[in-house]
Scaffold this motif. Structure first.
Motif, PDB file in Angstrom:
ATOM      1  N   ASP A 245       0.808  -1.226   0.000  1.00  0.00           N
ATOM      2  CA  ASP A 245       0.000   0.000   0.000  1.00  0.00           C
ATOM      3  C   ASP A 245       0.840   1.274   0.000  1.00  0.00           C
ATOM      4  OD1 ASP A 245      -2.544   1.199  -0.108  1.00  0.00           O
ATOM      5  OD2 ASP A 245      -2.481   1.648   2.025  1.00  0.00           O
ATOM      6  N   ARG A 246       1.930   1.296  -0.766  1.00  0.00           N
ATOM      7  CA  ARG A 246       2.802   2.478  -0.831  1.00  0.00           C
ATOM      8  C   ARG A 246       2.417   3.373  -2.005  1.00  0.00           C
ATOM      9  NH1 ARG A 246       7.901  -1.531  -0.914  1.00  0.00           N
ATOM     10  NH2 ARG A 246       6.419  -2.401  -2.421  1.00  0.00           N
ATOM     11  N   PRO A 247       2.725   4.677  -1.944  1.00  0.00           N
ATOM     12  CA  PRO A 247       2.539   5.539  -3.111  1.00  0.00           C
ATOM     13  C   PRO A 247       3.381   5.030  -4.277  1.00  0.00           C
ATOM     14  CG  PRO A 247       2.935   6.842  -1.137  1.00  0.00           C
ATOM     15  CD  PRO A 247       3.226   5.423  -0.769  1.00  0.00           C
ATOM     16  N   LEU A 248       2.863   5.192  -5.479  1.00  0.00           N
ATOM     17  CA  LEU A 248       3.533   4.681  -6.675  1.00  0.00           C
ATOM     18  C   LEU A 248       4.000   5.841  -7.548  1.00  0.00           C
ATOM     19  CD1 LEU A 248       1.069   1.790  -7.611  1.00  0.00           C
ATOM     20  CD2 LEU A 248       3.122   1.681  -6.172  1.00  0.00           C
ATOM     21  N   ARG A 249       5.240   5.792  -7.968  1.00  0.00           N
ATOM     22  CA  ARG A 249       5.807   6.782  -8.876  1.00  0.00           C
ATOM     23  C   ARG A 249       5.721   6.258 -10.308  1.00  0.00           C
ATOM     24  NH1 ARG A 249       7.012  12.056  -9.388  1.00  0.00           N
ATOM     25  NH2 ARG A 249       7.770  12.031  -7.217  1.00  0.00           N
ATOM     26  N   TRP A 250       5.270   7.130 -11.218  1.00  0.00           N
ATOM     27  CA  TRP A 250       5.127   6.779 -12.634  1.00  0.00           C
ATOM     28  C   TRP A 250       5.976   7.748 -13.460  1.00  0.00           C
ATOM     29  CZ3 TRP A 250       1.633   2.747 -13.785  1.00  0.00           C
ATOM     30  CH2 TRP A 250       0.800   2.358 -12.718  1.00  0.00           C
ATOM     31  N   ASP A 251       6.920   7.214 -14.225  1.00  0.00           N
ATOM     32  CA  ASP A 251       7.772   8.023 -15.095  1.00  0.00           C
ATOM     33  C   ASP A 251       7.485   7.668 -16.554  1.00  0.00           C
ATOM     34  OD1 ASP A 251       9.011   9.179 -12.916  1.00  0.00           O
ATOM     35  OD2 ASP A 251      10.697   7.779 -12.921  1.00  0.00           O
ATOM     36  N   LEU A 252       7.114   8.670 -17.332  1.00  0.00           N
ATOM     37  CA  LEU A 252       6.856   8.496 -18.753  1.00  0.00           C
ATOM     38  C   LEU A 252       8.062   9.009 -19.528  1.00  0.00           C
ATOM     39  CD1 LEU A 252       4.562   7.666 -20.796  1.00  0.00           C
ATOM     40  CD2 LEU A 252       3.989  10.097 -20.904  1.00  0.00           C
ATOM     41  N   THR A 253       8.694   8.160 -20.322  1.00  0.00           N
ATOM     42  CA  THR A 253       9.896   8.545 -21.048  1.00  0.00           C
ATOM     43  C   THR A 253       9.786   8.181 -22.518  1.00  0.00           C
ATOM     44  OG1 THR A 253      11.003   6.430 -20.590  1.00  0.00           O
ATOM     45  CG2 THR A 253      11.348   8.217 -19.011  1.00  0.00           C
ATOM     46  N   SER A 254      10.587   8.849 -23.333  1.00  0.00           N
ATOM     47  CA  SER A 254      10.650   8.589 -24.771  1.00  0.00           C
ATOM     48  C   SER A 254      11.842   7.693 -25.064  1.00  0.00           C
ATOM     49  CB  SER A 254      10.790   9.899 -25.555  1.00  0.00           C
ATOM     50  OG  SER A 254      11.136   9.649 -26.898  1.00  0.00           O
ATOM     51  N   SER A 255      11.602   6.571 -25.738  1.00  0.00           N
ATOM     52  CA  SER A 255      12.707   5.705 -26.139  1.00  0.00           C
ATOM     53  C   SER A 255      13.550   6.355 -27.227  1.00  0.00           C
ATOM     54  CB  SER A 255      12.159   4.360 -26.634  1.00  0.00           C
ATOM     55  OG  SER A 255      11.514   3.662 -25.603  1.00  0.00           O
ATOM     56  N   GLN A 256      12.936   7.248 -27.985  1.00  0.00           N
ATOM     57  CA  GLN A 256      13.647   7.910 -29.083  1.00  0.00           C
ATOM     58  C   GLN A 256      14.670   8.915 -28.563  1.00  0.00           C
ATOM     59  OE1 GLN A 256      13.673   7.330 -32.210  1.00  0.00           O
ATOM     60  NE2 GLN A 256      14.423   9.174 -33.223  1.00  0.00           N
ATOM     61  N   THR A 257      14.268   9.743 -27.608  1.00  0.00           N
ATOM     62  CA  THR A 257      15.151  10.799 -27.113  1.00  0.00           C
ATOM     63  C   THR A 257      15.757  10.500 -25.746  1.00  0.00           C
ATOM     64  OG1 THR A 257      13.338  11.995 -26.027  1.00  0.00           O
ATOM     65  CG2 THR A 257      13.755  12.494 -28.363  1.00  0.00           C
ATOM     66  N   GLY A 258      15.152   9.567 -25.025  1.00  0.00           N
ATOM     67  CA  GLY A 258      15.609   9.272 -23.677  1.00  0.00           C
ATOM     68  C   GLY A 258      15.161  10.289 -22.650  1.00  0.00           C
ATOM     69  N   LEU A 259      14.325  11.249 -23.050  1.00  0.00           N
ATOM     70  CA  LEU A 259      13.886  12.322 -22.161  1.00  0.00           C
ATOM     71  C   LEU A 259      12.717  11.879 -21.287  1.00  0.00           C
ATOM     72  CD1 LEU A 259      13.995  15.370 -24.606  1.00  0.00           C
ATOM     73  CD2 LEU A 259      15.696  14.738 -22.867  1.00  0.00           C
TER      74      LEU A 259
END
Length: 288
Positions: free
Chosen positions: A211-225
């Motif tokens: 039951d912990r807070p969840l971090r979500w990271d959205l990244t681009s495979s093309q640029t790595g950003l």
């Protein structure tokens, strides 16, 4: 296989979120246990031809509504099954669900009450306070029971969270297919054509036995950003957005969604606990 379930205190869910939570949990459980029980053709065993035909029609209508360039749908599985469909399947095939959901005379009755309240919401009736609490409570109980069952099927499941579902704003969906023994929850090749300046939203939900807070990271495979990063509570949806940029232009564009428990120093797969991929075609702006 029986699994112990210990209730987890969570904030009350809004009716629309409660419905999505309960449906997603049942879809995930059914997809996993029926495949284990009946094999890869399990859908033909538990669903009728009429039901499967209706799901295909709903999927095609959704694809036609959302965006051009979406591939035809052959078999959407339970993704387009409504709650009544899931309830009907559960009624006929409860034996396989019982290790997770316990005795039918108890849990199935709660699901029937949940369906009655869902119908009230669908017909525009505002739920009373105790009805909203019950609606949220049933959804939370089903989700927690499924979470703990799936964790019990995974040797490391008690430690790590997993992705439950991800939906992009164009109508493409990834649903978890059982215990997170594979680092990839799913890969969706959308065939959607995008251009710089357009925006694509993502709605994701995850579960965690602790039951912990969840971090979500959205990244681009093309640029790595890093495109976006948000935190959600367990069982609550999180919204992320990708603003398509010139650097994203490619015929094989991929965005990745990495999820991990924010309050833990341990990650199941190095930098993350679970991840999902969406593939797009990103073309230059039209020249005039």
């Amino acid at each position: 296989m029986n699994c112990s379930w210990h209730p987890v205190a969570v904030a009350a869910l809004e009716p629309t979120i409660a419905l999505t939570t309960c449906e997603n949990a049942l879809r995930e459980l059914m997809g996993y246990v029926y495949n284990e029980w009946y094999g890869p053709t399990w859908l033909n065993v538990v669903a009728t031809d009429k039901q499967r035909g209706e799901w295909v029609k709903r999927a095609e209508a959704e694809n036609a509504r959302t965006r051009r360039g979406v591939a035809a749908v052959d078999d959407p599985g339970l993704a387009y099954a409504n709650f009544y469909d899931l309830l009907t399947i559960a009624d006929k095939h409860w034996e396989q669900l019982a290790p997770a959901l316990d005795k039918k005379q108890v849990t199935y009755r709660l699901l029937e009450r949940f369906e009655q309240l869902r119908n009230a919401v669908a017909h525009g009736r505002t739920l009373l306070t105790f009805e909203r609490d019950l609606f949220s409570g049933v959804a939370g109980q089903i989700r927690n029971q499924v979470t703990h069952y799936m964790s019990s099927q995974d040797p490391a499941g008690e430690y790590y969270p997993r992705i439950e579902s991800v939906l992009d704003s164009l109508g493409h969906r990834i649903d978890s297919q059982g215990p997170a023994t594979d680092e990839v929850a799913g890969y969706q090749t959308t065939e959607a054509i995008l251009h710089p300046g357009e925006r694509v939203g993502f709605t994701a939900m995850g579960t965690d036995p602790q039951d912990r807070p969840l971090r979500w990271d959205l990244t681009s495979s093309q640029t790595g950003l890093l495109l976006d990063s948000q935190v959600s509570d367990v069982g609550q949806p999180v919204q992320l957005e990708w603003l398509v940029d010139d650097g994203d232009v490619t015929e094989t564009g991929v965005v990745q969604l990495h999820m991990y428990a924010e309050q833990s120093k341990y990650r199941r797969f190095g930098r993350f606990d679970h991840r999902a991929f969406f593939g797009y075609i990103v073309r230059p702006p039209s020249e005039r």
